[in-house]
Design a protein around this motif. Structure first.
Motif, PDB file in Angstrom:
ATOM      1  N   PRO A   1       0.828  -1.214   0.000  1.00 57.31           N
ATOM      2  CA  PRO A   1       0.000   0.000   0.000  1.00 57.31           C
ATOM      3  C   PRO A   1       0.859   1.259   0.000  1.00 57.31           C
ATOM      4  CG  PRO A   1      -0.871  -1.597   1.547  1.00 57.31           C
ATOM      5  CD  PRO A   1       0.460  -2.144   1.086  1.00 57.31           C
ATOM      6  N   GLY A   2       0.547   2.178  -0.879  1.00 56.79           N
ATOM      7  CA  GLY A   2       1.305   3.416  -0.975  1.00 56.79           C
ATOM      8  C   GLY A   2       2.410   3.394  -2.001  1.00 56.79           C
ATOM      9  N   ASP A   3       2.726   2.209  -2.563  1.00 54.08           N
ATOM     10  CA  ASP A   3       3.730   2.154  -3.631  1.00 54.08           C
ATOM     11  C   ASP A   3       3.280   3.012  -4.807  1.00 54.08           C
ATOM     12  OD1 ASP A   3       5.233   0.427  -2.150  1.00 54.08           O
ATOM     13  OD2 ASP A   3       5.005  -1.305  -3.474  1.00 54.08           O
ATOM     14  N   ALA A   4       4.247   3.601  -5.483  1.00 50.28           N
ATOM     15  CA  ALA A   4       3.936   4.365  -6.697  1.00 50.28           C
ATOM     16  C   ALA A   4       3.838   3.421  -7.890  1.00 50.28           C
ATOM     17  CB  ALA A   4       5.006   5.417  -6.937  1.00 50.28           C
ATOM     18  N   ILE A   5       2.990   3.798  -8.836  1.00 51.50           N
ATOM     19  CA  ILE A   5       2.840   3.007 -10.049  1.00 51.50           C
ATOM     20  C   ILE A   5       2.905   3.934 -11.257  1.00 51.50           C
ATOM     21  CG2 ILE A   5       0.313   3.135  -9.888  1.00 51.50           C
ATOM     22  CD1 ILE A   5       2.142   0.099 -11.256  1.00 51.50           C
TER      23      ILE A   5
ATOM     24  N   LEU B   1      -2.523   1.934  -4.569  1.00 52.34           N
ATOM     25  CA  LEU B   1      -1.263   2.396  -5.138  1.00 52.34           C
ATOM     26  C   LEU B   1      -1.374   3.857  -5.543  1.00 52.34           C
ATOM     27  CD1 LEU B   1      -0.358  -0.696  -7.377  1.00 52.34           C
ATOM     28  CD2 LEU B   1       0.220  -0.274  -4.968  1.00 52.34           C
ATOM     29  N   ASP B   2      -0.235   4.525  -5.622  1.00 50.65           N
ATOM     30  CA  ASP B   2      -0.190   5.952  -5.957  1.00 50.65           C
ATOM     31  C   ASP B   2       0.072   6.115  -7.449  1.00 50.65           C
ATOM     32  OD1 ASP B   2       0.062   8.666  -6.040  1.00 50.65           O
ATOM     33  OD2 ASP B   2       1.943   8.766  -4.916  1.00 50.65           O
ATOM     34  N   ASP B   3      -0.964   6.507  -8.175  1.00 47.73           N
ATOM     35  CA  ASP B   3      -0.850   6.718  -9.626  1.00 47.73           C
ATOM     36  C   ASP B   3      -0.200   8.082  -9.843  1.00 47.73           C
ATOM     37  OD1 ASP B   3      -1.121   6.626 -12.349  1.00 47.73           O
ATOM     38  OD2 ASP B   3      -3.312   6.754 -12.365  1.00 47.73           O
ATOM     39  N   VAL B   4       1.126   8.108  -9.741  1.00 46.07           N
ATOM     40  CA  VAL B   4       1.851   9.376  -9.630  1.00 46.07           C
ATOM     41  C   VAL B   4       1.785  10.237 -10.887  1.00 46.07           C
ATOM     42  CG1 VAL B   4       3.465   8.682  -7.822  1.00 46.07           C
ATOM     43  CG2 VAL B   4       3.990   8.152 -10.209  1.00 46.07           C
TER      44      VAL B   4
ATOM     45  N   GLU C   1       8.721   9.150  -3.033  1.00 41.48           N
ATOM     46  CA  GLU C   1       8.325   7.746  -3.093  1.00 41.48           C
ATOM     47  C   GLU C   1       9.471   6.823  -2.692  1.00 41.48           C
ATOM     48  OE1 GLU C   1       5.336   6.910  -3.592  1.00 41.48           O
ATOM     49  OE2 GLU C   1       4.444   8.691  -4.526  1.00 41.48           O
ATOM     50  N   ARG C   2       9.119   5.708  -2.059  1.00 34.89           N
ATOM     51  CA  ARG C   2      10.137   4.735  -1.648  1.00 34.89           C
ATOM     52  C   ARG C   2      10.240   3.581  -2.645  1.00 34.89           C
ATOM     53  NH1 ARG C   2      10.259   0.072   1.424  1.00 34.89           N
ATOM     54  NH2 ARG C   2       7.992   0.141   1.689  1.00 34.89           N
ATOM     55  N   ARG C   3       9.110   3.178  -3.191  1.00 32.16           N
ATOM     56  CA  ARG C   3       9.079   2.075  -4.163  1.00 32.16           C
ATOM     57  C   ARG C   3       8.217   2.494  -5.355  1.00 32.16           C
ATOM     58  NH1 ARG C   3       8.980  -3.588  -2.137  1.00 32.16           N
ATOM     59  NH2 ARG C   3       6.821  -3.664  -2.915  1.00 32.16           N
TER      60      ARG C   3
END
Length: 491
Positions: A383-387, A413-416, A445-447
């Motif tokens: 949860p919270g990973d960027a995509i 997920l974070d649709d950056v 972002e970390r991942r």
């Protein structure tokens, strides 16, 4: 005259006389078998994107794009609201439509006193690769075909019985079919010939039936005019048709048989046998109606493509597939029982590979595994990973389609790259950022999961990610896509 003789049969008539509801149920059951197995693909994702919009937004959207799909989208809006968005649920209306079309073909030929051919035609239609594919496709082709078939039934009943309300049903059926698929209007000439074939009595009676069919059809087109008018202003959206190949294969084989050239050869051989043996000589008017049903839509689309702008793609001729099944059944029904059964078995075996292929995980055009991508991210992403989903290359193979097809997999997920939803853009494409602006967003972002087409460019290069302090941690692949996990070197 006996029913067997009316069908031109030299042997006994088939003992089976199933109720149309039985054919509807069997056609639906056969078609829906394993319909949940293939992953969604681009066209179905477009259906979902449109259908899941709030009703007001959906109506506003189709005023700018895809008015041709407005009627189907409204149907699917209500359907997914009731039954959800699983592959089985979303494709079930199409399977039901194929079952309804098969039942309609049965009724149509019985109304025309061809009971022996009726059951055969329903079977052949259900087995046609185009029918088996459309039946597991969340698009409007199957529904349009069913509406056209039942429009033909309405014409025949009206021509025979002549009640005013039957002609009203003709207008409604034509209007509904054209609203769902505009080119269904090209079947109207075949309806006129059917009215001629079904009419009994003096020349005046026959002429009256044909004229009333024409009037009812014009009224039906008028009922669909809101869709026609709005769609006419959106003609630029079919520019992609310019890349569609037009040749003997795409016109004769693909519209009805897909890639099953061997089945096409078998059916064409069957039809040639019918012509040589004059097996359909006592069904001239019906064969003429079916020929019109097949030839006119193809001829008009090809002529318009050559003289005006590209309008042809093989699936647009789906509405003519019932006519193929009917002519084939008329020929088969004229044979002795053993020969007829042997031919029917041969057709079934020849159709089986296409039926099975359409129900494999990668059975959709392009072989893209959007569900595989969604499952991988659900299992491995945190949860919270960027995509960053690729939005370049061939439109139908862009990884970002997965977001529309399986949104739940991306919910956490974070649709950056996203800065504007497709619903606000009036297109099926979200508004995205790239370059330095995207890199800046990744700073916190970390991942980051980057998904790219297997043969296309990424929305952000590996070099830019490395410069931003990310390291490639994992690379995985699903059909047509590469998924790379980048992890920030700064913890």
């Amino acid at each position: 005259m006996s029913a067997a003789r009316r069908d031109g049969a030299s042997g006994r008539m088939l003992p089976l006389r199933p109720h149309p509801l039985v054919i509807f149920a069997l056609g639906t059951l056969i078609t829906a078998t394993a319909s949940w197995v293939p992953s969604y693909w681009n066209d179905e994702a477009a259906t979902l994107r449109l259908a899941r919009l709030p009703l007001g937004e959906l109506i506003a959207f189709v005023q700018h794009k895809d008015a041709v799909h407005a009627a189907y989208a409204l149907l699917m809006h209500g359907w997914i609201g009731l039954f959800g968005e699983s592959e089985f649920a979303v494709r079930l209306p199409s399977a039901l439509a194929i079952g309804a079309a098969a039942a309609g073909i049965l009724v149509l030929l019985r109304e025309l006193d061809r009971p022996r051919a009726a059951l055969l035609a329903a079977i052949v239609f259900t087995l046609l690769p185009r029918s088996s594919f459309n039946g597991v496709e969340a698009r409007s082709s199957a529904l349009a075909t069913a509406l056209v078939v039942w429009g033909a039934v309405c014409v025949v009943r009206a021509a025979v019985h002549g009640r005013w309300w039957r002609w009203a049903f003709v207008a409604i059926a034509v209007g509904a079919s054209v609203a769902v698929f505009l080119y269904a209007a090209l079947v109207i000439p075949a309806l006129l010939v059917l009215a001629f074939a079904a009419s009994r009595g003096t020349e005046t009676v026959v002429r009256t039936a044909v004229v009333r069919t024409a009037v009812a059809s014009i009224v039906g087109v008028g009922l669909a005019s809101p869709v026609i008018v709005v769609a006419a202003g959106q003609s630029s959206q079919v520019g992609w048709l310019s890349s569609q190949p037009v040749n003997l294969y795409t016109v004769v084989v693909e519209p009805f048989f897909g890639s099953s050239w061997w089945l096409a050869g078998l059916v064409i051989g069957l039809l040639v046998c019918g012509v040589v043996s004059r097996a359909t000589s006592n069904t001239y008017a019906l064969v003429l109606a079916c020929a019109t049903w097949i030839v006119v839509p193809a001829a008009v689309l090809l002529a318009a493509s050559a003289l005006i702008s590209p309008l042809f793609t093989p699936r647009y001729l789906s509405v003519s597939s019932p006519a193929i099944a009917i002519i084939g059944a008329l020929v088969l029904s004229s044979w002795r029982r053993r020969a007829m059964i042997a031919a029917a078995v041969a057709l079934t075996l020849a159709a089986a590979p296409a039926f099975v292929e359409a129900r494999t995980p990668l059975g959709k055009p392009g072989g893209q595994d959007l569900r595989g991508l969604a499952h991988l991210l659900q299992q491995q992403a945190e949860p919270g990973d960027a995509i960053v989903l690729g939005d370049r290359g061939t439109v139908s193979l862009r990884p970002r389609i997965a977001l529309a097809a399986y949104p739940d997999a991306f919910a956490e997920l974070d649709d950056v790259a996203l800065i504007g939803s497709y619903a606000d853009m009036g297109t099926y494409s979200d508004r995205l950022i790239g370059g330095d602006a995207l890199v800046a967003r990744l700073a916190s972002e970390r991942r980051v999961w980057v998904v790219t087409p297997a043969s296309g460019a990424s929305s952000i290069s590996d070099a830019r990610l490395s410069e931003a302090g990310f390291e490639r941690t994992r690379v995985q692949r699903v059909p047509t896509m590469t998924i790379t996990l980048w992890t920030s070197a700064v913890q």
